[in-house]
Design a protein around this motif. Structure first.
Motif, short mmCIF file in Angstrom:
data_model
loop_
_atom_site.label_atom_id
_atom_site.label_comp_id
_atom_site.label_asym_id
_atom_site.label_seq_id
_atom_site.Cartn_x
_atom_site.Cartn_y
_atom_site.Cartn_z
N TRP A 1 -10.01 1.14 8.58
CA TRP A 1 -10.35 -0.18 8.03
C TRP A 1 -10.17 -1.27 9.07
O TRP A 1 -10.95 -2.21 9.14
N GLU B 1 -7.63 2.11 -3.74
CA GLU B 1 -8.99 2.01 -3.24
C GLU B 1 -9.98 2.32 -4.35
O GLU B 1 -9.85 3.34 -5.04
N PHE C 1 -9.89 -2.48 -1.51
CA PHE C 1 -8.55 -2.26 -2.01
C PHE C 1 -8.25 -3.26 -3.12
O PHE C 1 -8.55 -4.45 -3.00
N MET D 1 -1.67 -0.73 -3.85
CA MET D 1 -3.00 -1.06 -3.33
C MET D 1 -3.86 0.19 -3.51
O MET D 1 -3.66 1.20 -2.83
N THR E 1 -9.43 -7.14 -0.80
CA THR E 1 -10.20 -7.15 0.44
C THR E 1 -11.59 -7.70 0.12
O THR E 1 -11.99 -7.76 -1.04
N HIS F 1 0.83 -1.21 0.00
CA HIS F 1 0.00 0.00 0.00
C HIS F 1 0.87 1.26 0.00
O HIS F 1 0.61 2.22 -0.76
#
Length: 598
Positions: free
Chosen positions: A244, A119, A188, A117, A230, A112
């Motif tokens: 999260w 969103e 993600f 990663m 996710t 991330h």
């Protein structure tokens, strides 16, 4: 000496595993690992039970237990079965350890931080009747790309393409058949397009993979899209980011965390049996080699998703970045995938009764008989079919009448005529020819195993068994009672050839290898077996679980991959059969069992 990581697919802990599973990940990985240890390499063989995701949740609800209770039960069943089969893991653990959680969350945070990663808002499925999230693997329909009726909401097993559930034609729930309702949800996604160049460059260097695996993997590059990492589910590893982590309805995708298990198991092994840092010798050293073993339905996750995660962690995609606290991690040397094993012409299906579980198989038959069938007739590079008639034939005609007969009649001749390994006199051309062939077999069979051509390796070893049987018939030591020196030379030569062959067959047939060694007076360990240890979670003293581990030290518990000269004067007692001959009636008996479950 090379350090070799033998990374073995993680069996899913929602039930016992059947023989089709171990044909894909179990026996091939163990044959390879045993051979490479015997050849002097430093092997780390790791795996464990995969315990997160929807199937665990659904099965637990059906049985009225918690997901952890279900995973605990089947973790133990699988550990016991794989140990009995003789799979020599350095560590077989599980994905519900606190160590695994920590390693997975470190991977996610770094990926991330490096920008891979992303969103996104996507469409998630819910059950209209319950209002609960319906995960994509529990949605089926027609593939919009190839038209296959039975594609899942995450991928089509027919064409191999990645899918979203909303793309399926006529989608329906596998649980109750209802049509799902799609709503917006935040997740993600792993930015695969930003990693496509690096993935392509890496795959371009993998020219010696099995052709079916390489072609499939290269085809995956043609349609790379961001992939959700996710899920809307309450069973799994929390997303380690503010806002999260506290969300009890969001968890990391089971396939994001499962492949990281190879790394987390290596870390746990180092923490349990070393200083905690030894894992880096297999993951951080470019000279180390990493081999991943699985069935073909998992190729996508091992030749695309896992390498992409590693590249993203290392900061080697289009967005750059820097490795996290684990340092730069090495990519797979080879993804070793087997095809599918069917049973009596049908796909394995527990719900339809087309199945034999590993535990049931080993309760009735010798583990080496199953290992032999998988090695010689399994789905190495093409789908293959397990039938009870062929299992009986292979066991009786090849193991019992071929290898077992050679061992038993030679040992009995030695015992009856000398009581010990006789000394060899002057060798004839016939003697020298046999010994030259078995000596050459170390290179031929070893090269085949190291090159992931295990069927070729065992076929060559069994061809040499045939040569040794022919030698014994031609030399006819039972007719040489008046020529003791020649009789002793023949039996010494036969015993040496059997010793050579036993070493070559030990990776395939480790249980019988020890018995063959003992039949000729051997007392040392030649083919070690794994053991089960009961342990406490390294980071949570309240949790306990079984692991598979073992002592596989070359020269101490393990024979070397080379000729070990037989020693004249070694006492040899009367032989007992190494393999059990199967009665003709077992075929119909087992078919009756199948029919009764249908």
């Amino acid at each position: 000496m090379t350090r070799i990581l033998s990374a073995v697919a993680w069996p899913y802990a929602n039930g016992p595993r059947h023989i089709g599973h171990v044909a894909g990940f179990g026996v091939p990985s163990d044959v390879f690992s045993r051979h490479m240890r015997m050849a002097g390499h430093d092997v780390l063989m790791v795996s464990g039970t995969d315990e997160h995701g929807t199937p665990i949740l659904v099965q637990a609800e059906q049985e009225g237990v918690s997901p952890q209770e279900l995973a605990d039960r089947y973790n133990r069943v699988i550990v016991e079965d794989l140990t009995q089969l003789g799979l020599t893991y350095d560590l077989f653990t599980r994905t519900t350890t606190r160590n695994h959680y920590a390693v997975v969350q470190e991977m996610f945070r770094t990926v991330h931080k490096n920008g891979y990663m992303i969103e996104q808002t996507t469409k998630g499925a819910i059950s209209p009747s319950t209002g609960r999230t319906l995960p994509d693997r529990y949605i089926e329909g027609t593939c919009p790309i190839c038209g296959y009726d039975g594609a899942r909401g995450d991928q089509c097993d027919n064409c191999g393409n990645q899918l979203d559930a909303i793309e399926l034609i006529n989608p329906h729930s596998r649980i109750n058949g209802e049509v799902p309702k799609f709503i917006e949800t935040e997740h993600f996604f792993l930015d695969l397009p930003a990693l496509s160049t690096a993935l392509g460059q890496w795959l371009g260097t993998r020219t010696d993979w099995r052709p079916n695996v390489l072609k499939f993997s290269q085809n995956l590059l043609e349609d790379l899209r961001p992939r959700a990492m996710t899920r809307d589910i309450d069973w799994g590893i929390p997303v380690p980011l503010p806002g999260w982590e506290e969300n009890g309805a969001k968890r990391l995708y089971v396939w994001f965390d499962a492949v990281i298990g190879y790394l987390s198991a290596s870390v746990e092994w180092a923490r349990r049996f070393g200083t905690g840092e030894e894992w880096q010798q297999w993951w951080g050293d470019p000279a180390a080699m990493q081999y991943y073993f699985m069935g073909k339905d998992n190729i996508t996750f091992h030749s695309q998703i896992w390498p992409a995660e590693l590249l993203a962690y290392d900061g080697l995609g289009d967005k750059g970045g820097a490795p996290g606290k684990f340092g730069k991690l090495q990519l797979p040397t080879e993804v070793v995938s087997s095809e599918y094993l069917t049973m009596e012409g049908k796909q394995f299906s527990s719900s339809r009764g087309v199945v034999i579980y590993v535990r049931d198989m080993l309760a009735r038959y010798q583990p080496d008989a199953l290992r032999y069938f998988i090695a010689v007739a399994g789905p190495e590079s093409a789908d293959s079919d397990f039938t009870w008639a062929e299992f009986k034939r292979r066991t009786n005609d090849e193991l019992v009448a071929g290898w077992g007969n050679l061992v038993n009649r030679t040992a009995n001749l030695v015992h009856k005529n000398f009581g010990e390994i006789p000394a060899a006199g002057e060798l004839t051309e016939l003697d020298r020819d046999l010994l030259a062939q078995t000596s050459a077999g170390f290179d031929t069979v070893g090269t085949a195993i190291a090159g992931q051509r295990q069927r070729a390796g065992i076929n060559e070893a069994m061809r040499l068994v045939g040569e040794a049987n022919r030698y014994l018939s031609e030399a006819a030591p039972w007719k040489l009672k008046e020529d003791r020196e020649r009789q002793g030379t023949v039996l010494h030569t036969a015993a040496q050839a059997i010793g050579d062959l036993n070493t070559m067959l030990a990776p395939y047939l480790p249980h019988s290898a020890q018995a063959v060694h003992a039949a000729f007076g051997g007392t040392s360990a030649v083919a070690p077996q794994p053991r089960i240890d009961e342990v406490t979670d390294l980071d949570d003293p309240s949790r306990h679980y079984p692991i598979i581990t073992g002592d596989y030290r070359l020269g101490e518990t393990l024979a070397a991959w080379e000729r070990s000269p037989v020693v004249a004067g070694t006492p040899v007692g009367p032989a007992t059969p190494v393999f059990t001959k199967l009665d003709d009636g077992i075929v119909e008996e087992e078919l009756d069992r199948l029919r009764s479950r249908a």
